[in-house]
Design a protein around this motif. Sequence first.
Motif, mmCIF file in Angstrom:
data_model
loop_
_atom_site.group_PDB
_atom_site.id
_atom_site.type_symbol
_atom_site.label_atom_id
_atom_site.label_comp_id
_atom_site.label_asym_id
_atom_site.label_seq_id
_atom_site.Cartn_x
_atom_site.Cartn_y
_atom_site.Cartn_z
ATOM 1 N N ALA A 21 52.150 23.566 11.231
ATOM 2 C CA ALA A 21 53.171 23.355 11.812
ATOM 3 C C ALA A 21 53.356 22.250 12.428
ATOM 4 C CB ALA A 21 52.914 23.776 12.752
ATOM 5 N N ALA A 22 52.652 21.539 12.748
ATOM 6 C CA ALA A 22 52.704 19.582 13.459
ATOM 7 C C ALA A 22 53.567 18.912 12.720
ATOM 8 C CB ALA A 22 51.944 19.012 13.686
ATOM 9 N N ARG A 23 53.208 19.096 11.261
ATOM 10 C CA ARG A 23 54.130 18.314 9.664
ATOM 11 C C ARG A 23 55.191 18.856 9.643
ATOM 12 N NH1 ARG A 23 48.037 17.110 6.719
ATOM 13 N NH2 ARG A 23 48.794 15.056 6.949
ATOM 14 N N LEU A 24 55.736 20.334 9.658
ATOM 15 C CA LEU A 24 56.777 20.826 9.789
ATOM 16 C C LEU A 24 57.757 20.224 10.722
ATOM 17 C CD1 LEU A 24 59.009 22.943 9.009
ATOM 18 C CD2 LEU A 24 57.987 24.886 9.682
ATOM 19 N N LEU A 25 56.949 20.652 12.378
ATOM 20 C CA LEU A 25 58.058 20.135 13.193
ATOM 21 C C LEU A 25 58.457 18.590 13.313
ATOM 22 C CD1 LEU A 25 56.741 21.889 16.052
ATOM 23 C CD2 LEU A 25 58.842 21.763 15.604
ATOM 24 N N LYS A 26 57.818 17.378 12.506
ATOM 25 C CA LYS A 26 58.034 16.152 12.232
ATOM 26 C C LYS A 26 59.105 15.797 11.614
ATOM 27 C CE LYS A 26 57.139 12.331 13.906
ATOM 28 N NZ LYS A 26 58.224 11.393 14.839
ATOM 29 N N LYS A 27 58.930 16.497 10.408
ATOM 30 C CA LYS A 27 59.792 16.772 9.089
ATOM 31 C C LYS A 27 61.543 17.534 9.587
ATOM 32 C CE LYS A 27 56.773 17.735 5.227
ATOM 33 N NZ LYS A 27 56.209 18.294 4.289
ATOM 34 N N LEU A 28 61.408 18.432 10.728
ATOM 35 C CA LEU A 28 62.059 18.634 11.147
ATOM 36 C C LEU A 28 63.240 17.885 12.748
ATOM 37 C CD1 LEU A 28 61.561 22.411 10.836
ATOM 38 C CD2 LEU A 28 63.210 21.225 9.901
ATOM 39 N N LEU A 46 41.935 14.187 10.961
ATOM 40 C CA LEU A 46 43.393 14.685 11.053
ATOM 41 C C LEU A 46 44.344 14.173 12.322
ATOM 42 C CD1 LEU A 46 42.459 19.113 10.663
ATOM 43 C CD2 LEU A 46 43.732 17.451 8.917
ATOM 44 N N ALA A 47 44.011 13.753 13.138
ATOM 45 C CA ALA A 47 44.618 13.262 14.015
ATOM 46 C C ALA A 47 44.970 11.733 13.776
ATOM 47 C CB ALA A 47 43.454 13.190 15.810
ATOM 48 N N ARG A 48 44.138 10.973 12.965
ATOM 49 C CA ARG A 48 44.418 9.932 12.493
ATOM 50 C C ARG A 48 45.455 10.012 11.517
ATOM 51 N NH1 ARG A 48 38.878 8.498 13.245
ATOM 52 N NH2 ARG A 48 38.726 9.443 10.725
ATOM 53 N N GLU A 49 45.117 10.372 10.561
ATOM 54 C CA GLU A 49 46.516 11.030 10.020
ATOM 55 C C GLU A 49 47.755 11.245 10.723
ATOM 56 O OE1 GLU A 49 45.463 13.442 7.161
ATOM 57 O OE2 GLU A 49 43.978 12.864 6.085
ATOM 58 N N LEU A 50 47.664 12.072 11.280
ATOM 59 C CA LEU A 50 48.640 12.467 12.312
ATOM 60 C C LEU A 50 49.361 11.286 13.148
ATOM 61 C CD1 LEU A 50 48.459 16.331 12.756
ATOM 62 C CD2 LEU A 50 49.595 15.808 11.433
ATOM 63 N N GLY A 51 48.547 11.050 13.493
ATOM 64 C CA GLY A 51 49.047 9.160 14.329
ATOM 65 C C GLY A 51 49.668 8.523 13.426
ATOM 66 N N GLU A 52 49.677 8.419 12.414
ATOM 67 C CA GLU A 52 49.715 7.574 11.429
ATOM 68 C C GLU A 52 51.720 8.101 11.198
ATOM 69 O OE1 GLU A 52 47.705 7.246 7.949
ATOM 70 O OE2 GLU A 52 46.323 6.139 8.759
ATOM 71 N N GLU A 53 51.347 9.767 11.234
ATOM 72 C CA GLU A 53 52.563 10.224 11.110
ATOM 73 C C GLU A 53 53.786 10.104 12.176
ATOM 74 O OE1 GLU A 53 51.906 13.521 9.141
ATOM 75 O OE2 GLU A 53 50.134 13.253 7.536
ATOM 76 N N GLY A 54 52.962 9.921 13.281
ATOM 77 C CA GLY A 54 54.144 9.725 14.142
ATOM 78 C C GLY A 54 53.738 10.842 15.463
ATOM 79 N N VAL A 55 52.958 11.746 15.495
ATOM 80 C CA VAL A 55 52.186 12.196 16.018
ATOM 81 C C VAL A 55 51.115 12.505 17.244
ATOM 82 C CG1 VAL A 55 51.112 15.643 15.634
ATOM 83 C CG2 VAL A 55 53.073 14.929 14.079
ATOM 84 N N VAL A 56 51.767 12.847 18.079
ATOM 85 C CA VAL A 56 50.129 12.117 18.872
ATOM 86 C C VAL A 56 49.620 13.453 19.537
ATOM 87 C CG1 VAL A 56 50.245 12.092 22.196
ATOM 88 C CG2 VAL A 56 52.111 11.442 20.444
ATOM 89 N N VAL A 57 47.964 12.824 18.879
ATOM 90 C CA VAL A 57 47.518 14.034 19.281
ATOM 91 C C VAL A 57 46.069 14.246 20.297
ATOM 92 C CG1 VAL A 57 45.534 15.475 17.640
ATOM 93 C CG2 VAL A 57 48.217 14.827 16.713
ATOM 94 N N GLU A 58 46.180 14.943 20.847
ATOM 95 C CA GLU A 58 44.721 14.928 21.545
ATOM 96 C C GLU A 58 43.630 15.749 21.647
ATOM 97 O OE1 GLU A 58 46.125 15.823 26.538
ATOM 98 O OE2 GLU A 58 46.148 18.342 25.267
ATOM 99 N N LEU A 59 42.315 15.348 21.647
ATOM 100 C CA LEU A 59 41.296 16.230 21.115
ATOM 101 C C LEU A 59 39.888 16.339 22.360
ATOM 102 C CD1 LEU A 59 40.526 15.124 17.542
ATOM 103 C CD2 LEU A 59 41.953 16.998 18.052
ATOM 104 N N GLY A 60 39.481 17.378 22.333
ATOM 105 C CA GLY A 60 38.244 17.912 22.792
ATOM 106 C C GLY A 60 38.552 18.087 24.546
#
Length: 418
Positions: A21-28, A46-60
């Motif tokens: 969903a995160a990757r779809l939304l980023k593409k949109l 995964l958080a590092r990968e998404l960060g490189e794609e411009g998605v903010v991720v919080e874990l824990g």
Amino acid sequence: MISYQDKKVTVVGLARSGLAAARLLKKLGADVTVTEAKRSEQYECLARELGEEGVVVELGGHSRAAVAGRDLLVLSPGARLDALPVVWAGEEHIEIVSELELAASVCPATIIAITGTNGKTTTTTLVGDVLKAAGRRAFVLGNIGMPFSAKVLEMKKEDYVSLEVSSFQLETIHAFHPRVAVILNLTPDHLDRYRDVADYLEAKKRVYMNQDRADWLILNETDAALRALAAEAPARVLFFGKNAQDAEFDQNQQAVLAVAAALGLDRRACLEVFKNFKGVEHRIEFVRVLDGVEYLNDSKATNIDSTVWALRNIKKPVVLIAGGRDKGSDFASIGELVRQKVKFVVLTGEASDRIAAAWHDVVLLEQVTTFEQAVRRARQHARTGDCVLFSPMCKSFDMFTDYEHRGRTFKEIVGRLR
């Protein structure tokens, strides 16, 4: 189709559907944040990968800042409606949708949505195979393994998507509109989430709430509760389960024949697919024979009725491995079948004590601490001509990421047995 350009969207959960969903939304073109309660090495990667794609991720853990001021909250299938991000979004009147609703909102293809308590994966797979055999371009997606969001941008108007959908996903749909909706069956399940079976049925019924007379609803005629839905359904209704012409087929196959009829597909395509179908992974899947003992992986059996189906279809004496995270199931209800079919039970996981209490006077059993111990103890109790059946009756999340991880682990351990 809905535009997500520049919308501020938070996705709850970083498992398979949340990631898609995160990757779809980023593409949109959306501004995307993901909030995940857990922290693990896999999620860090995964958080590092998404960060490189411009998605903010919080874990824990979830922060209110990840939700405040957003336009939309997208839920992974496992997210509960009482989770903090959902509560916060409700307080701020932020729209809340499932990953299913998100993908459907940009889907140009014809959707066949398949739900029910048991048989969803097999039926969804068969429908996809029949569509392909009939010369259609078809995608097989949803709770079956590959998220809808991961493939929706590849679809065209003339394509079809055979979609396994869960009651959890249906809770937060608004405009989801399948051309064909199927409810296979209804037995008690997820009673750790729903008040009772009637509440569970209400969630399932949402699969057809946006249909109209141009659509089809396919129902199991042998189930009185489902049969009664025909009176309220906005779509045209087809039944399966009591057609004498289809009596030679199991109920999953009968449902597929009904889908084919609704879509105008040649029945011969169904018969050819049925003849060549080898089954689905993790559903009474043959693993190996060792010292005359057959090992079967039924990790997808996350409820009692799935295990009942397996036991009724196995003719050999069974050494059963069961347990996991309990869903409020009534294990005592199948005591007599266990007495008849099972020679020994090895229990593990969070539900071990509850199952042992229900079956202590029904069958010989023991409780162990680890999953590997369970498999090795089952081997010790099995004799030539027996079957070791791993059919847990429970969710996997006490020890594993999902039922697939659990099933693969079982197969790996069995493969190491000597």
